[in-house]
Design a protein around this motif. Structure first.
Motif, PDB file in Angstrom:
ATOM      1  N   GLU A 297       0.848  -1.193   0.000  1.00  0.00           N
ATOM      2  CA  GLU A 297       0.000   0.000   0.000  1.00  0.00           C
ATOM      3  C   GLU A 297       0.883   1.243   0.000  1.00  0.00           C
TER       4      GLU A 297
ATOM      5  N   ASN B 144       0.072   4.387   0.688  1.00  0.00           N
ATOM      6  CA  ASN B 144      -0.202   5.344   1.768  1.00  0.00           C
ATOM      7  C   ASN B 144       0.327   4.774   3.088  1.00  0.00           C
ATOM      8  N   PRO B 145       1.379   5.380   3.669  1.00  0.00           N
ATOM      9  CA  PRO B 145       1.985   4.802   4.879  1.00  0.00           C
ATOM     10  C   PRO B 145       1.040   4.761   6.073  1.00  0.00           C
ATOM     11  N   HIS B 146       0.157   5.744   6.183  1.00  0.00           N
ATOM     12  CA  HIS B 146      -0.776   5.771   7.317  1.00  0.00           C
ATOM     13  C   HIS B 146      -1.809   4.646   7.205  1.00  0.00           C
ATOM     14  N   LEU B 147      -2.358   4.473   6.013  1.00  0.00           N
ATOM     15  CA  LEU B 147      -3.320   3.379   5.801  1.00  0.00           C
ATOM     16  C   LEU B 147      -2.624   2.036   5.944  1.00  0.00           C
ATOM     17  N   ARG B 148      -1.407   1.907   5.402  1.00  0.00           N
ATOM     18  CA  ARG B 148      -0.649   0.657   5.500  1.00  0.00           C
ATOM     19  C   ARG B 148      -0.426   0.265   6.958  1.00  0.00           C
ATOM     20  N   SER B 149      -0.019   1.243   7.761  1.00  0.00           N
ATOM     21  CA  SER B 149       0.225   0.971   9.178  1.00  0.00           C
ATOM     22  C   SER B 149      -1.061   0.615   9.915  1.00  0.00           C
ATOM     23  N   LEU B 150      -2.149   1.314   9.589  1.00  0.00           N
ATOM     24  CA  LEU B 150      -3.439   1.058  10.244  1.00  0.00           C
ATOM     25  C   LEU B 150      -3.939  -0.352   9.939  1.00  0.00           C
TER      26      LEU B 150
ATOM     27  N   TRP C  16      -1.781  -2.981  11.723  1.00  0.00           N
ATOM     28  CA  TRP C  16      -2.040  -3.056  13.169  1.00  0.00           C
ATOM     29  C   TRP C  16      -3.297  -3.879  13.449  1.00  0.00           C
TER      30      TRP C  16
ATOM     31  N   GLN D  54       4.820  -5.511   5.547  1.00  0.00           N
ATOM     32  CA  GLN D  54       4.343  -4.276   4.941  1.00  0.00           C
ATOM     33  C   GLN D  54       5.340  -3.742   3.913  1.00  0.00           C
TER      34      GLN D  54
END
Length: 270
Positions: A8, A10-16, A19, A30
Protein backbone atom coordinates in the motif's frame (compact mmCIF):
# COMPACT_ATOMS: atom_id res chain seq x y z
CA UNK A 1 0.14 -18.74 11.35
CA UNK A 2 -1.06 -16.96 8.19
CA UNK A 3 1.26 -14.37 6.63
CA UNK A 4 -0.35 -11.36 4.95
CA UNK A 5 1.60 -8.90 2.79
CA UNK A 6 0.23 -5.34 2.67
CA UNK A 7 1.43 -3.48 -0.44
CA UNK A 8 0.00 0.00 0.00
CA UNK A 9 1.42 3.37 -1.06
CA UNK A 10 -0.20 5.34 1.77
CA UNK A 11 1.99 4.80 4.88
CA UNK A 12 -0.78 5.77 7.32
CA UNK A 13 -3.32 3.38 5.80
CA UNK A 14 -0.65 0.66 5.50
CA UNK A 15 0.23 0.97 9.18
CA UNK A 16 -3.44 1.06 10.24
CA UNK A 17 -4.34 -2.08 8.29
CA UNK A 18 -1.23 -3.88 9.55
CA UNK A 19 -2.04 -3.06 13.17
CA UNK A 20 -5.61 -4.36 12.93
CA UNK A 21 -4.52 -7.57 11.21
CA UNK A 22 -1.86 -8.19 13.86
CA UNK A 23 -4.48 -7.77 16.58
CA UNK A 24 -6.42 -10.74 15.21
CA UNK A 25 -3.33 -12.94 15.00
CA UNK A 26 -1.85 -12.60 11.51
CA UNK A 27 1.84 -12.22 10.64
CA UNK A 28 2.23 -8.99 8.67
CA UNK A 29 4.74 -7.90 6.02
CA UNK A 30 4.34 -4.28 4.94
CA UNK A 31 5.64 -2.76 1.68
CA UNK A 32 5.23 0.72 0.21
CA UNK A 33 6.25 0.00 -3.38
CA UNK A 34 6.42 -2.71 -6.04
CA UNK A 35 10.21 -2.83 -5.84
CA UNK A 36 10.17 -3.43 -2.08
CA UNK A 37 7.39 -6.01 -2.47
CA UNK A 38 9.37 -8.02 -5.02
CA UNK A 39 12.40 -8.04 -2.72
CA UNK A 40 10.31 -9.30 0.20
CA UNK A 41 8.50 -11.88 -1.92
CA UNK A 42 11.85 -13.41 -2.86
CA UNK A 43 12.26 -14.42 0.81
CA UNK A 44 8.69 -15.03 1.93
CA UNK A 45 5.52 -16.29 0.24
CA UNK A 46 2.42 -14.78 1.88
CA UNK A 47 -0.92 -16.54 1.86
CA UNK A 48 -2.75 -13.28 1.13
CA UNK A 49 -1.63 -10.03 -0.50
CA UNK A 50 -3.53 -6.80 0.21
CA UNK A 51 -2.68 -4.77 -2.88
CA UNK A 52 -3.17 -1.08 -3.64
CA UNK A 53 -4.04 -0.44 -7.28
CA UNK A 54 -2.13 2.87 -7.32
CA UNK A 55 1.48 2.38 -6.22
CA UNK A 56 4.22 5.04 -6.42
CA UNK A 57 6.48 3.04 -8.75
CA UNK A 58 4.07 1.18 -11.00
CA UNK A 59 0.58 0.06 -11.90
CA UNK A 60 -1.12 -2.13 -9.30
CA UNK A 61 -3.21 -3.95 -11.92
CA UNK A 62 -0.09 -5.02 -13.84
CA UNK A 63 1.63 -6.04 -10.62
CA UNK A 64 -1.46 -8.10 -9.75
CA UNK A 65 -1.02 -10.07 -12.98
CA UNK A 66 2.65 -10.61 -12.17
CA UNK A 67 1.76 -11.89 -8.68
CA UNK A 68 -0.69 -14.41 -10.12
CA UNK A 69 1.85 -15.72 -12.58
CA UNK A 70 4.84 -15.93 -10.21
CA UNK A 71 3.49 -16.52 -6.69
CA UNK A 72 -0.27 -17.25 -6.89
CA UNK A 73 -1.34 -15.83 -3.50
CA UNK A 74 -4.83 -14.75 -2.63
CA UNK A 75 -5.18 -11.08 -3.61
CA UNK A 76 -7.45 -8.46 -2.07
CA UNK A 77 -7.18 -5.30 -4.20
CA UNK A 78 -7.80 -1.90 -2.63
CA UNK A 79 -8.58 0.94 -5.00
CA UNK A 80 -9.91 4.48 -5.24
CA UNK A 81 -10.96 3.60 -8.77
CA UNK A 82 -14.57 2.66 -8.13
CA UNK A 83 -16.38 2.32 -11.46
CA UNK A 84 -17.72 -1.03 -12.62
CA UNK A 85 -15.06 -1.02 -15.35
CA UNK A 86 -12.32 -0.64 -12.73
CA UNK A 87 -13.68 -3.48 -10.61
CA UNK A 88 -13.87 -5.79 -13.63
CA UNK A 89 -10.32 -4.79 -14.62
CA UNK A 90 -9.03 -5.72 -11.15
CA UNK A 91 -10.79 -9.07 -11.06
CA UNK A 92 -9.61 -9.94 -14.56
CA UNK A 93 -6.06 -9.04 -13.53
CA UNK A 94 -6.27 -11.81 -10.94
CA UNK A 95 -7.65 -10.24 -7.78
CA UNK A 96 -9.83 -12.55 -5.69
CA UNK A 97 -11.73 -9.60 -4.23
CA UNK A 98 -11.93 -5.84 -4.86
CA UNK A 99 -12.54 -3.32 -2.07
CA UNK A 100 -13.33 0.27 -2.98
CA UNK A 101 -11.77 3.15 -1.03
CA UNK A 102 -12.79 4.54 1.36
CA UNK A 103 -13.88 1.50 3.38
CA UNK A 104 -14.50 0.56 6.99
CA UNK A 105 -12.03 -1.52 9.01
CA UNK A 106 -14.66 -4.10 9.94
CA UNK A 107 -15.57 -4.64 6.29
CA UNK A 108 -11.87 -4.96 5.43
CA UNK A 109 -11.31 -7.58 8.16
CA UNK A 110 -14.43 -9.48 7.05
CA UNK A 111 -13.17 -9.58 3.44
CA UNK A 112 -9.78 -10.88 4.61
CA UNK A 113 -11.38 -13.58 6.75
CA UNK A 114 -13.72 -14.59 3.93
CA UNK A 115 -10.80 -15.10 1.53
CA UNK A 116 -8.78 -17.03 4.10
CA UNK A 117 -11.76 -19.19 5.01
CA UNK A 118 -11.97 -20.33 1.39
CA UNK A 119 -8.24 -20.99 1.38
CA UNK A 120 -8.42 -23.10 4.56
CA UNK A 121 -11.37 -25.09 3.22
CA UNK A 122 -9.60 -25.88 -0.04
CA UNK A 123 -6.24 -26.65 1.57
CA UNK A 124 -7.20 -28.17 4.89
CA UNK A 125 -4.92 -31.11 5.80
CA UNK A 126 -6.36 -34.31 7.23
CA UNK A 127 -3.49 -34.78 9.67
CA UNK A 128 -0.27 -33.21 10.93
CA UNK A 129 2.92 -35.27 11.13
CA UNK A 130 5.73 -34.14 13.44
CA UNK A 131 7.66 -37.41 13.43
CA UNK A 132 6.96 -39.16 16.71
CA UNK A 133 3.92 -36.94 17.27
CA UNK A 134 0.98 -37.22 14.85
CA UNK A 135 -2.27 -35.25 15.05
CA UNK A 136 -5.35 -36.64 13.28
CA UNK A 137 -7.53 -33.59 12.54
CA UNK A 138 -10.50 -35.63 11.32
CA UNK A 139 -10.89 -38.00 14.26
CA UNK A 140 -9.22 -35.53 16.69
CA UNK A 141 -6.74 -38.13 17.93
CA UNK A 142 -3.09 -37.79 18.87
CA UNK A 143 -0.48 -40.51 18.41
CA UNK A 144 2.86 -40.39 20.23
CA UNK A 145 5.53 -42.99 19.37
CA UNK A 146 2.92 -45.37 17.97
CA UNK A 147 0.59 -45.11 20.97
CA UNK A 148 -2.68 -43.16 20.96
CA UNK A 149 -2.81 -40.57 23.73
CA UNK A 150 -6.10 -39.71 25.40
CA UNK A 151 -6.62 -35.94 25.29
CA UNK A 152 -9.60 -33.91 26.42
CA UNK A 153 -11.23 -31.70 23.75
CA UNK A 154 -9.64 -28.66 25.41
CA UNK A 155 -6.17 -30.26 25.39
CA UNK A 156 -6.51 -31.26 21.73
CA UNK A 157 -7.51 -27.72 20.69
CA UNK A 158 -4.63 -26.24 22.66
CA UNK A 159 -2.09 -28.64 21.14
CA UNK A 160 -3.41 -27.92 17.64
CA UNK A 161 -3.12 -24.14 18.07
CA UNK A 162 0.42 -24.44 19.45
CA UNK A 163 1.49 -26.75 16.62
CA UNK A 164 0.17 -24.35 13.96
CA UNK A 165 2.21 -21.41 15.24
CA UNK A 166 5.40 -22.73 13.56
CA UNK A 167 7.46 -22.28 16.71
CA UNK A 168 6.32 -18.71 17.34
CA UNK A 169 5.54 -18.04 21.04
CA UNK A 170 1.89 -17.36 21.82
CA UNK A 171 0.62 -15.47 24.84
CA UNK A 172 -1.97 -16.94 27.18
CA UNK A 173 -4.62 -14.55 25.87
CA UNK A 174 -3.85 -15.59 22.26
CA UNK A 175 -4.05 -19.27 23.16
CA UNK A 176 -7.30 -18.75 25.03
CA UNK A 177 -8.84 -16.89 22.09
CA UNK A 178 -7.65 -19.31 19.42
CA UNK A 179 -8.13 -22.63 21.25
CA UNK A 180 -11.47 -21.91 22.91
CA UNK A 181 -12.96 -18.80 21.25
CA UNK A 182 -16.35 -19.22 22.92
CA UNK A 183 -15.02 -19.88 26.39
CA UNK A 184 -14.84 -17.21 29.07
CA UNK A 185 -12.11 -18.39 31.40
CA UNK A 186 -9.17 -17.07 33.34
CA UNK A 187 -5.96 -16.97 31.32
CA UNK A 188 -4.29 -19.11 33.98
CA UNK A 189 -6.51 -21.96 32.81
CA UNK A 190 -3.99 -22.25 29.96
CA UNK A 191 -1.28 -23.13 32.49
CA UNK A 192 -3.39 -25.96 33.88
CA UNK A 193 -4.00 -27.48 30.45
CA UNK A 194 -0.36 -27.06 29.41
CA UNK A 195 0.71 -28.92 32.55
CA UNK A 196 -1.71 -31.73 31.72
CA UNK A 197 -0.48 -31.91 28.11
CA UNK A 198 3.14 -32.08 29.23
CA UNK A 199 2.38 -35.11 31.37
CA UNK A 200 1.12 -36.90 28.26
CA UNK A 201 3.62 -35.94 25.53
CA UNK A 202 6.83 -34.97 27.35
CA UNK A 203 9.50 -37.46 28.43
CA UNK A 204 10.09 -35.43 31.57
CA UNK A 205 7.24 -32.97 32.30
CA UNK A 206 9.50 -31.24 34.84
CA UNK A 207 11.95 -30.34 32.05
CA UNK A 208 9.64 -29.93 29.02
CA UNK A 209 11.15 -29.79 25.56
CA UNK A 210 8.11 -29.97 23.28
CA UNK A 211 5.89 -27.31 24.88
CA UNK A 212 8.30 -24.67 26.12
CA UNK A 213 7.62 -21.76 28.44
CA UNK A 214 8.72 -18.41 27.01
CA UNK A 215 9.30 -15.99 29.86
CA UNK A 216 7.04 -12.92 29.89
CA UNK A 217 5.26 -14.18 26.74
CA UNK A 218 3.57 -17.58 27.06
CA UNK A 219 4.28 -20.90 25.37
CA UNK A 220 5.78 -22.20 22.13
CA UNK A 221 5.70 -25.54 20.29
CA UNK A 222 9.31 -26.72 19.86
CA UNK A 223 9.48 -28.27 16.40
CA UNK A 224 13.23 -28.77 16.71
CA UNK A 225 12.86 -31.17 19.63
CA UNK A 226 10.46 -33.37 17.67
CA UNK A 227 12.86 -33.50 14.73
CA UNK A 228 15.83 -34.62 16.82
CA UNK A 229 15.58 -38.38 17.22
CA UNK A 230 18.18 -38.33 20.02
CA UNK A 231 15.65 -36.53 22.18
CA UNK A 232 13.46 -39.63 22.38
CA UNK A 233 13.99 -42.90 24.14
CA UNK A 234 14.19 -46.10 22.06
CA UNK A 235 10.64 -47.41 21.45
CA UNK A 236 11.25 -50.67 23.32
CA UNK A 237 11.96 -48.76 26.50
CA UNK A 238 8.60 -46.96 26.65
CA UNK A 239 5.40 -48.72 27.53
CA UNK A 240 2.01 -47.07 27.91
CA UNK A 241 0.48 -46.97 31.37
CA UNK A 242 -3.05 -46.31 32.53
CA UNK A 243 -2.29 -42.75 33.58
CA UNK A 244 -0.65 -41.83 30.26
CA UNK A 245 2.83 -41.49 31.81
CA UNK A 246 5.86 -43.23 30.33
CA UNK A 247 7.44 -46.19 32.06
CA UNK A 248 11.17 -46.77 31.71
CA UNK A 249 12.88 -50.11 31.22
CA UNK A 250 14.78 -50.73 34.43
CA UNK A 251 17.62 -52.44 32.58
CA UNK A 252 18.70 -49.07 31.26
CA UNK A 253 19.90 -45.85 32.77
CA UNK A 254 18.73 -42.42 31.63
CA UNK A 255 20.13 -39.03 32.51
CA UNK A 256 19.09 -35.49 31.59
CA UNK A 257 21.19 -32.45 30.81
CA UNK A 258 20.07 -28.90 31.59
CA UNK A 259 18.12 -28.68 28.33
CA UNK A 260 16.05 -31.74 29.11
CA UNK A 261 17.65 -33.95 26.46
CA UNK A 262 17.65 -37.63 27.29
CA UNK A 263 20.79 -39.70 27.11
CA UNK A 264 20.52 -43.49 27.09
CA UNK A 265 23.22 -45.69 28.61
CA UNK A 266 22.76 -49.45 28.69
CA UNK A 267 23.54 -51.05 32.04
CA UNK A 268 26.17 -53.70 31.37
CA UNK A 269 25.69 -56.96 33.19
CA UNK A 270 28.68 -59.14 34.10
Amino acid sequence: MVCIAIIEGNPHLRSLLGWHLQQVGYIINQCGSIQQAKQNLANQSPTLVVLDSDLPDGDGFEFCQWLCQCHQPLILMLSAQTTEKDVVKGLKAGADDYLKKPFGIQEFLARVESLLRRFRTNNAPLSLDFGDLKIDLVQRRVEFRGQFIDLTPQEFSLLYVLSQAQGIPLSRSELLRKAWPEAIENQRTIDTHVLSLRKKIELDPRQPNVIQTVRNVGYRFNLEALQKQSYYLPPENITPSNNNHHSLNHNSHYSYNNNGRVFHDKVMRS
